[in-house]
Write a protein that holds these residues in place. Structure first.
Motif, PDB file in Angstrom:
ATOM      1  N   SER A  75       0.535   3.943  -2.960  1.00 54.51           N
ATOM      2  CA  SER A  75       0.137   5.318  -2.677  1.00 54.51           C
ATOM      3  C   SER A  75       1.119   6.318  -3.267  1.00 54.51           C
ATOM      4  O   SER A  75       0.731   7.333  -3.868  1.00 54.51           O
ATOM      5  CB  SER A  75       0.026   5.506  -1.162  1.00 54.51           C
ATOM      6  OG  SER A  75      -0.430   6.802  -0.846  1.00 54.51           O
ATOM      7  N   ASP A 132      -1.746   5.347   4.725  1.00 53.62           N
ATOM      8  CA  ASP A 132      -1.593   4.139   3.904  1.00 53.62           C
ATOM      9  C   ASP A 132      -0.437   3.261   4.393  1.00 53.62           C
ATOM     10  O   ASP A 132       0.345   2.720   3.607  1.00 53.62           O
ATOM     11  CB  ASP A 132      -1.384   4.514   2.433  1.00 53.62           C
ATOM     12  CG  ASP A 132      -2.625   5.145   1.817  1.00 53.62           C
ATOM     13  OD1 ASP A 132      -3.708   5.024   2.418  1.00 53.62           O
ATOM     14  OD2 ASP A 132      -2.524   5.755   0.743  1.00 53.62           O
ATOM     15  N   ASN A 189      -6.133   5.369   0.898  1.00 52.03           N
ATOM     16  CA  ASN A 189      -6.975   4.616   1.825  1.00 52.03           C
ATOM     17  C   ASN A 189      -7.375   5.442   3.040  1.00 52.03           C
ATOM     18  O   ASN A 189      -8.532   5.788   3.211  1.00 52.03           O
ATOM     19  CB  ASN A 189      -6.256   3.346   2.283  1.00 52.03           C
ATOM     20  CG  ASN A 189      -5.913   2.429   1.134  1.00 52.03           C
ATOM     21  OD1 ASN A 189      -6.752   2.121   0.305  1.00 52.03           O
ATOM     22  ND2 ASN A 189      -4.663   2.000   1.071  1.00 52.03           N
ATOM     23  N   ASP A 211       0.812  -1.221   0.000  1.00 51.60           N
ATOM     24  CA  ASP A 211       0.000   0.000   0.000  1.00 51.60           C
ATOM     25  C   ASP A 211       0.844   1.270   0.000  1.00 51.60           C
ATOM     26  O   ASP A 211       0.478   2.253  -0.645  1.00 51.60           O
ATOM     27  CB  ASP A 211      -0.939   0.001   1.211  1.00 51.60           C
ATOM     28  CG  ASP A 211      -2.139  -0.903   1.002  1.00 51.60           C
ATOM     29  OD1 ASP A 211      -2.884  -0.689   0.037  1.00 51.60           O
ATOM     30  OD2 ASP A 211      -2.333  -1.827   1.807  1.00 51.60           O
TER      31      ASP A 211
END
Length: 314
Positions: free
Chosen positions: A74, A284, A139, A70
């Motif tokens: 990102s 994230d 996120n 992640d």
């Protein structure tokens, strides 16, 4: 001669998901995307430097791809937005929160979406600390118990691995976590954590690390007020629905009245950690260390922030 993957630059972060056994995607790239440029990030090599160098050359990419977790996804999303090109996300981390939200459970599914040119416009948020440069988050961002747990885990990761290190970190944090003060709109609150997620999410959750939709341009904010125990504070970090359901059934999760929910397009808060507490925040899964003991975070939702290759919703 096939040109599948022409104009695509794929970066691989081999350090992502070190605790997870995965099939090396190199053969898949060679077979399905033979014209793509694939770059393995070396030790100490910065993702942004590689991408910027590629765009500075005479054969600039027309799409970016990332195989990693992640944090890497990102960062690459921010670069894709900066350069105005679509993003191919391939899950190669431990949790892969964003990839799973996009229906990209494996590399093959992501490649199929790329070859079919199936895309979705993804909302995101910018997070700015004080007057600094904003970072793009796909996120969620958080202060409080979760960043403290991540910092504990990272100190043990090299010796124990990500999973075992996470268990030890959760046990230690459950014994030592303390609330912190946040100030918003001139009001002070004593909290265990604040989560700011992109898009509306399950109203029963506190830790909204994995978003439930990609296009909803709203910030879903969960403020866990410090009226319960440390055990409830750590239990609130249950990310999976099944885990959260079990903890709720045995009455370990926070009381509903202890969690405040806001739906906004912009949000700001000043954070005051207690004496001796970690001065960190996370987005994230990536830890950030503020410049001062007290810091202010500004969150702004960005509708249709970037284009991502993903299966079209049925």
């Amino acid at each position: 001669m096939t040109t599948a993957g022409s104009g695509l630059l794929i970066l691989r972060n081999s350090r992502s998901g070190t605790a997870v056994i995965r099939t090396d995607p190199a053969e898949l790239f060679s077979e399905r995307l033979p014209a793509a440029r694939v770059h393995e990030l070396g030790e100490g090599e910065d993702l942004a430097d590689v991408v910027d160098a590629a765009f500075a050359g005479g054969d600039a990419p027309t799409a970016l791809g990332i195989y990693g977790g992640d944090g890497s996804v990102s960062r690459m999303a921010g670069l894709a937005r900066q350069h105005g090109v679509p993003l191919l996300v391939m899950p190669g981390g431990t949790f892969n929160h964003f990839a799973r939200s996009a229906g990209l459970e494996d590399v093959e599914t992501a490649v199929e979406a790329y070859l079919a040119r199936d895309t979705v416009e993804v909302s995101a948020m910018e997070v700015r600390e004080g007057e600094g440069e904003p970072v793009l988050a796909l996120n969620a961002a958080s202060v409080g118990a979760y960043p403290e747990l991540i910092e504990e885990r990272d100190t043990r990761r090299r010796r124990l691995g990500k999973w075992l290190g996470g268990i030890v970190a959760a046990w230690r944090t459950m014994r030592t976590a303390e609330p912190l003060d946040v100030i918003r709109d001139g009001r002070r609150a004593r909290v265990w954590s604040v989560f700011v997620g992109v898009g509306t999410n399950d109203p029963k959750r506190v830790a909204t690390m994995q978003r439930e939709n990609l296009e909803d341009p709203v910030l879903d904010i969960r403020i866990h007020h410090a009226r319960g125990t440390r055990l409830r504070a750590i239990a609130s970090l249950a990310f999976g629905k099944r885990t959260a359901a079990v903890l709720r059934a045995v009455r370990v999760m926070p009381e509903k009245r202890d969690v405040e929910r806001l739906l906004e397009t912009g949000f700001a808060m000043t954070v005051r950690p207690g004496p001796g507490r970690p001065e960190v925040w996370v987005h994230d899964g990536e830890l950030e260390e503020p410049l001062g003991e007290e810091f202010t975070l500004h969150f702004t939702v960005i509708p249709a922030a970037l284009t991502v290759f993903a299966p079209r919703p049925r």
